[in-house]
Motif scaffolding. Structure first.
Motif, PDB file in Angstrom:
ATOM      1  N   TRP A  53     -18.901   7.787  56.048  1.00  7.16           N
ATOM      2  CA  TRP A  53     -19.364   7.666  54.667  1.00  7.16           C
ATOM      3  C   TRP A  53     -20.283   8.833  54.336  1.00  7.16           C
ATOM      4  O   TRP A  53     -21.100   9.241  55.158  1.00  7.16           O
ATOM      5  N   GLY A  68     -21.933   9.280  48.456  1.00  9.45           N
ATOM      6  CA  GLY A  68     -20.960   8.256  48.111  1.00  9.45           C
ATOM      7  C   GLY A  68     -21.575   6.874  48.048  1.00  9.45           C
ATOM      8  O   GLY A  68     -22.771   6.674  48.269  1.00  9.45           O
ATOM      9  N   PHE A  69     -20.738   5.886  47.789  1.00  7.44           N
ATOM     10  CA  PHE A  69     -21.234   4.538  47.540  1.00  7.44           C
ATOM     11  C   PHE A  69     -22.012   3.972  48.718  1.00  7.44           C
ATOM     12  O   PHE A  69     -23.130   3.468  48.549  1.00  7.44           O
ATOM     13  N   ILE A  70     -21.448   4.033  49.938  1.00  4.95           N
ATOM     14  CA  ILE A  70     -22.139   3.443  51.076  1.00  4.95           C
ATOM     15  C   ILE A  70     -23.392   4.237  51.420  1.00  4.95           C
ATOM     16  O   ILE A  70     -24.431   3.664  51.779  1.00  4.95           O
ATOM     17  N   HIS A 113     -21.237   2.140  39.921  1.00  8.41           N
ATOM     18  CA  HIS A 113     -19.978   2.666  40.465  1.00  8.41           C
ATOM     19  C   HIS A 113     -18.747   1.947  39.930  1.00  8.41           C
ATOM     20  O   HIS A 113     -17.627   2.306  40.292  1.00  8.41           O
ATOM     21  N   TRP A 138     -15.224   4.748  46.827  1.00  5.54           N
ATOM     22  CA  TRP A 138     -16.217   4.987  47.869  1.00  5.54           C
ATOM     23  C   TRP A 138     -15.845   6.278  48.582  1.00  5.54           C
ATOM     24  O   TRP A 138     -14.772   6.385  49.191  1.00  5.54           O
ATOM     25  N   TYR A 141     -15.734   9.252  51.331  1.00  5.71           N
ATOM     26  CA  TYR A 141     -15.904   9.452  52.764  1.00  5.71           C
ATOM     27  C   TYR A 141     -15.469  10.865  53.131  1.00  5.71           C
ATOM     28  O   TYR A 141     -14.777  11.542  52.362  1.00  5.71           O
TER      29      TYR A 141
END
Length: 279
Positions: A153, A157-159, A257, A266, A268
């Motif tokens: 990740w 990004g989202f995570i 998001h 998401w 990566y």
């Protein structure tokens, strides 16, 4: 009088905490219901073929290891948390995949140097606390000319943003531990692998997530299944205001998001590299 902590004892305590954290909740549900596409994507990028000797590091319940075995490779799935391997073993049997499951620390792998044609990790090895030690092991167990493949990740990004949102609420990291999303930074990974690899490719990709109808559904799912999130809420359990604030932060993150209808992308980083033929 001062006391000193034996480094080996401290490391064992740290790894025990990591093992316990990933046993919380139901990470296999995350692997199968949310990020199932990542494992096959990594196997494909690594060019896994029948007869390859493959090691999946921090394999969890095998979302990359099982597809590699189904592709005909001889696979070892290793992870620090035996509970995840137990789930993976059952899932592999149901899928008709034969592979070996080994409890192992990504920072001290119990395998010979150059043992594997492909060494890979799908959002797994990135969570080992000491990045250079982990990278050194990934390279060590890969044969000269073999492939190293990683999905991690990214910080932006989202995570990565979820971990940033949780950081003010989380227990302080132990000395020397590095943030997991750094593995999603291409420059960081290149520095970790150094001149021991060649033919490095690094590509940012998006995983389209459609599992959650609402931001609240995402929050509730991760509160129930994802070890780091569960541990962070547990750390604040005695402070209702902090729990409420963390609830709100996760909902706002998902809302920012949301692409519509609950869909999210998401980000990566997919890295592949070839170990050089000599040290």
């Amino acid at each position: 009088m001062t006391t000193t902590t034996n480094p080996a004892d401290a490391d064992r305590e740290l790894k025990a905490k990591h093992r316990a954290m990933w046993a919380l909740g139901d990470y296999p549900a995350v692997a199968t219901e949310v990020i199932a596409e990542l494992g096959p994507a990594l196997v494909s990028a690594c060019g896994v073929k029948p007869g390859d000797q493959v090691l999946d590091v921090a394999a969890g319940s095998g979302n990359a290891a099982v597809p590699a075995a189904l592709a005909g490779a001889e696979v070892v799935a290793s992870d620090l948390t035996p509970e995840l391997l137990d789930v993976g073993r059952r899932a592999a049997e149901q899928a008709g995949a034969a592979l070996e499951w080994r409890v192992a620390d990504a920072e001290a792998l119990p395998f010979a140097g150059g043992q594997f044609d492909v060494v890979m990790s799908c959002v797994g090895a990135m969570f080992a606390p000491h990045h250079q030690a982990t990278a050194d092991e990934l390279v060590r167990v890969c044969r000269p000319g073999g492939t190293i493949g990683l999905i991690s990740w990214t910080p932006a990004g989202f995570i990565g943003q979820m971990f940033a949102a949780m950081k003010p609420f989380a227990a302080p990291p132990p000395p020397g531990a590095q943030p997991p999303p750094l593995w999603g930074d291409e420059a960081h990974v290149r520095a970790l692998l150094g001149d021991r690899v060649t033919e490095v490719t690094a590509t940012r990709r998006m995983l389209r997530v459609t599992r959650f109808d609402t931001p609240e559904a995402f929050r509730d799912f991760f509160k129930a299944t994802y070890g780091p999130t569960i541990a962070t809420f547990a750390f604040n359990a005695q402070d209702p205001q902090k729990v409420a604030d963390l609830d709100r932060e996760l909902v706002e993150l998902a809302r920012r998001h949301d692409l519509g209808g609950g869909a999210m992308d998401w980000e990566y980083l997919l890295v592949t590299a070839r170990r050089v033929n000599s040290d």
